[in-house]
Motif scaffolding. Structure first.
Motif, short mmCIF file in Angstrom:
data_model
loop_
_atom_site.label_atom_id
_atom_site.label_comp_id
_atom_site.label_asym_id
_atom_site.label_seq_id
_atom_site.Cartn_x
_atom_site.Cartn_y
_atom_site.Cartn_z
N ARG A 159 19.27 0.07 -18.63
CA ARG A 159 18.00 0.27 -20.22
C ARG A 159 17.03 1.24 -18.80
O ARG A 159 16.36 1.44 -20.13
CB ARG A 159 17.43 -1.00 -18.86
CG ARG A 159 18.48 -2.82 -19.61
CD ARG A 159 17.58 -3.67 -18.75
NE ARG A 159 18.16 -5.32 -19.34
CZ ARG A 159 17.91 -5.66 -19.04
NH1 ARG A 159 16.61 -6.19 -18.45
NH2 ARG A 159 18.58 -6.69 -19.74
N LEU A 204 10.27 -1.76 -14.58
CA LEU A 204 11.35 -1.99 -14.94
C LEU A 204 12.51 -2.17 -14.02
O LEU A 204 13.43 -2.83 -14.22
CB LEU A 204 12.07 -1.02 -15.94
CG LEU A 204 13.45 -1.11 -16.18
CD1 LEU A 204 13.43 -2.02 -17.92
CD2 LEU A 204 14.54 0.14 -16.82
N GLU A 243 10.55 -5.49 -11.82
CA GLU A 243 10.65 -6.46 -11.71
C GLU A 243 12.29 -7.01 -12.75
O GLU A 243 12.13 -8.20 -13.28
CB GLU A 243 9.30 -6.70 -13.14
CG GLU A 243 8.50 -6.38 -12.25
CD GLU A 243 7.00 -6.00 -12.56
OE1 GLU A 243 7.11 -7.00 -13.77
OE2 GLU A 243 6.00 -5.89 -12.59
N SER A 300 12.92 -6.43 -16.21
CA SER A 300 12.82 -6.39 -17.09
C SER A 300 13.43 -6.32 -18.11
O SER A 300 13.91 -4.77 -17.65
CB SER A 300 11.05 -6.70 -17.22
OG SER A 300 10.72 -5.08 -17.18
N THR A 301 13.05 -6.16 -19.66
CA THR A 301 13.89 -5.24 -20.67
C THR A 301 13.27 -3.62 -20.90
O THR A 301 12.11 -4.18 -20.32
CB THR A 301 13.82 -6.04 -21.76
OG1 THR A 301 12.58 -6.40 -22.50
CG2 THR A 301 14.63 -7.27 -21.65
N LEU A 332 11.27 -2.95 -23.70
CA LEU A 332 9.88 -3.13 -24.80
C LEU A 332 8.63 -4.04 -23.44
O LEU A 332 7.81 -3.82 -22.97
CB LEU A 332 10.28 -4.50 -25.71
CG LEU A 332 11.02 -3.54 -26.41
CD1 LEU A 332 11.22 -4.48 -27.62
CD2 LEU A 332 10.03 -2.41 -26.77
N LYS A 333 9.31 -4.59 -21.86
CA LYS A 333 8.46 -6.12 -21.19
C LYS A 333 7.97 -4.48 -20.50
O LYS A 333 7.03 -4.44 -20.08
CB LYS A 333 10.10 -6.47 -20.61
CG LYS A 333 8.84 -8.35 -21.23
CD LYS A 333 9.69 -9.00 -20.57
CE LYS A 333 10.29 -10.51 -21.68
NZ LYS A 333 11.51 -11.65 -20.99
N ALA A 334 8.91 -4.13 -19.87
CA ALA A 334 8.26 -2.51 -18.91
C ALA A 334 7.20 -1.80 -19.26
O ALA A 334 6.16 -1.32 -18.63
CB ALA A 334 9.93 -1.56 -18.81
N ALA A 336 4.89 -2.92 -21.82
CA ALA A 336 3.96 -4.26 -21.28
C ALA A 336 2.92 -3.81 -20.50
O ALA A 336 2.46 -3.40 -20.41
CB ALA A 336 4.24 -5.08 -22.89
N ARG A 337 4.27 -4.19 -19.29
CA ARG A 337 3.38 -4.06 -17.88
C ARG A 337 2.83 -2.86 -17.19
O ARG A 337 2.16 -2.80 -16.79
CB ARG A 337 4.57 -4.47 -17.03
CG ARG A 337 5.11 -6.06 -17.16
CD ARG A 337 3.86 -6.27 -16.18
NE ARG A 337 4.37 -6.74 -15.05
CZ ARG A 337 3.14 -6.67 -14.20
NH1 ARG A 337 2.44 -7.60 -15.02
NH2 ARG A 337 3.41 -6.89 -13.02
N LYS A 365 -1.16 -2.62 -19.27
CA LYS A 365 -1.13 -3.64 -18.62
C LYS A 365 -1.93 -3.36 -17.39
O LYS A 365 -2.99 -2.89 -16.96
CB LYS A 365 -0.63 -4.81 -18.81
CG LYS A 365 -1.62 -6.27 -17.51
CD LYS A 365 -1.11 -7.66 -17.89
CE LYS A 365 -2.07 -8.10 -17.01
NZ LYS A 365 -0.78 -9.54 -16.87
#
Length: 435
Positions: free
Chosen positions: A250, A307, A310, A312-313, A315-317, A319-320, A323
């Motif tokens: 990832r 990534l 957490e 995460s994926t 795309l979520k990384a 977004a995080r 933020k």
């Protein structure tokens, strides 16, 4: 010691036989023990005769009808009406409160930064950083402290990866640039110039791709080392690899997606000017592409630690990171820029002497380099590669550490991550009882 009334030690209490107004005081002889000293004072001729004292006890200059309580006796000659101690004003800012320590800070008052202090207590520091919002110096110091304290984990990771990357790069450059020479004569054809430029760009692209892959592996493993260093825990190379391996693919996808986005953005903004054969339009597109690329780079700069830590994926990384960076873009940009400048100068100071040695000893001097000959010489490739291995061994963990600590700092500021870190470090009741 003089036993006359008024010279008693502070805190002592005269006997009942010496207290006026008691039965013992009424039975005192007409001549008190201190009577012989009174006629010798020329400055008090107006005092009444001493024999009259028993009949006028209230006018006695030595004794008062109302004695002060024990422990507050005044010295001779002091007015009996004057209070023995002046009241102290309330301590304000910059004033020391009165107390049994002579006006100094005592255990019941505390002092700034110590036990019993006013304000919040100092933050716990189980690892390389205190568990509170960090300053620039604390972030840089935390990265260096991790490299120094956990060098048994950091050094093998960066040294092995940097060595592998440079060995592969040297071999590729040897075979791709072996027959490449730069023609300096004016009769060189356009085809030869294009071939030379294309070969050079292709070699650089392959070398950079290998560098990126090595950086991804180092970043993945060092992220785990730094996350444990924040908690004060050791992490071996095997532990770092085992924890980072599930997210490695990832992380590669995230890095490639960032690179593809930068290239695509550049193509959209710059390529129209090139196709229209308009230099001005191309320059305008570049001037728009560069700041936009920097803005997006900073906005997604915390995606890698998000990534990895957490789980995460991709795309979520993204977004995080967006933020966490929100409303603090300039601060993160400044810290990232300063880190990059420091890393650049450190690398140059290490690599430049090796490049100079390679050119002088194995490259035939500056004249041969200017002519473009011997670019595929082993000595010209190996000696600078040694300098790059040393530089990357130092620079890569420093930059990765700053990125991880920036991520931790932003989560502490926005999400109270310090409480979770304290519990993970084994600090019981942290943040609930003022400590």
């Amino acid at each position: 010691m003089n036993d006359s009334p008024g010279w008693a030690t502070p805190g002592s209490t005269p006997s009942d036989g010496e207290r006026p107004g008691t039965d013992g005081g009424a039975q005192q002889p007409s001549t008190p023990p201190a009577q012989p000293e009174q006629p010798a004072r020329p400055e008090q001729p107006e005092q009444p005769a001493q024999p009259e004292q028993p009949e006028q006890p209230a006018g006695d200059p030595k004794w008062s009808a109302e004695q002060p309580p024990p422990g507050q006796w005044s010295s001779p000659g002091q007015s009996p009406e004057a209070p023995p101690a002046q009241p102290q004003p309330a301590a304000g800012w910059g004033q020391q409160p009165a107390g049994p320590y002579g006006g100094q800070y005592g255990p019941q008052h505390g002092y700034p930064g110590g036990p019993g202090q006013w304000g919040p207590p100092p933050a716990a520091k189980p690892g390389v950083i205190p568990l509170r919002p960090l300053g620039l110096g604390e972030i840089l110091d935390g990265a260096v402290a991790t490299m120094r304290t956990h060098w048994r984990s950091v050094l093998p990771i960066t040294l092995v990866v940097a060595t592998l990357v440079q060995v592969i790069s040297v071999i590729l450059q040897k075979f791709m640039l072996d027959d490449l020479t730069v023609a300096t004569s004016e009769d060189v054809s356009t085809e030869e110039m294009i071939d030379t430029l294309g070969s050079t760009l292709a070699t650089s692209a392959v070398v950079q791709f290998i560098q990126v892959l090595g950086t991804i592996v180092v970043t993945a493993m060092l992220t785990m080392v730094f996350s444990r260093a924040v908690l004060g825990q050791q992490s071996s190379v095997s532990d770092a690899w085992r924890e980072s391996r599930p997210q490695l693919l990832r992380l590669i996808g995230l890095t490639l997606l960032l690179a593809f986005g930068a290239i695509l953005l550049g193509a959209v903004l710059i390529l129209p000017g090139i196709l229209a054969d308009s230099i001005g339009l191309g320059i305008v597109g570049f001037l728009v592409w560069l700041p936009l690329l920097i803005w997006l780079g900073v906005r997604f700069s915390l995606a890698s630690p998000a990534l990895m830590l957490e789980k995460s994926t991709v795309l979520k990384a993204f977004a995080r990171s967006s933020k966490l960076v929100k409303d603090t873009w300039w601060r993160i940009f400044g810290i990232t820029l300063l880190t990059s400048v420091l890393a650049f100068f450190i690398s140059m100071m290490i690599v430049a002497p090796f490049q100079f040695i390679g050119i002088i000893v194995f490259g035939g001097g500056l004249e041969s380099m200017e002519a473009g000959s011997d670019m595929g010489n082993w000595g010209m490739l190996v000696v600078p590669a040694i300098g790059l291995i040393i530089a990357q061994t130092i620079v890569m963990p420093f930059q990765s550490g700053v990125t991880v600590l920036l991520y931790v700092d932003q989560r502490i500021r926005r999400e109270g991550l310090d409480l979770e870190l304290a519990r993970a470090a084994g600090l019981e009741n942290y943040g609930t009882t003022g400590g």
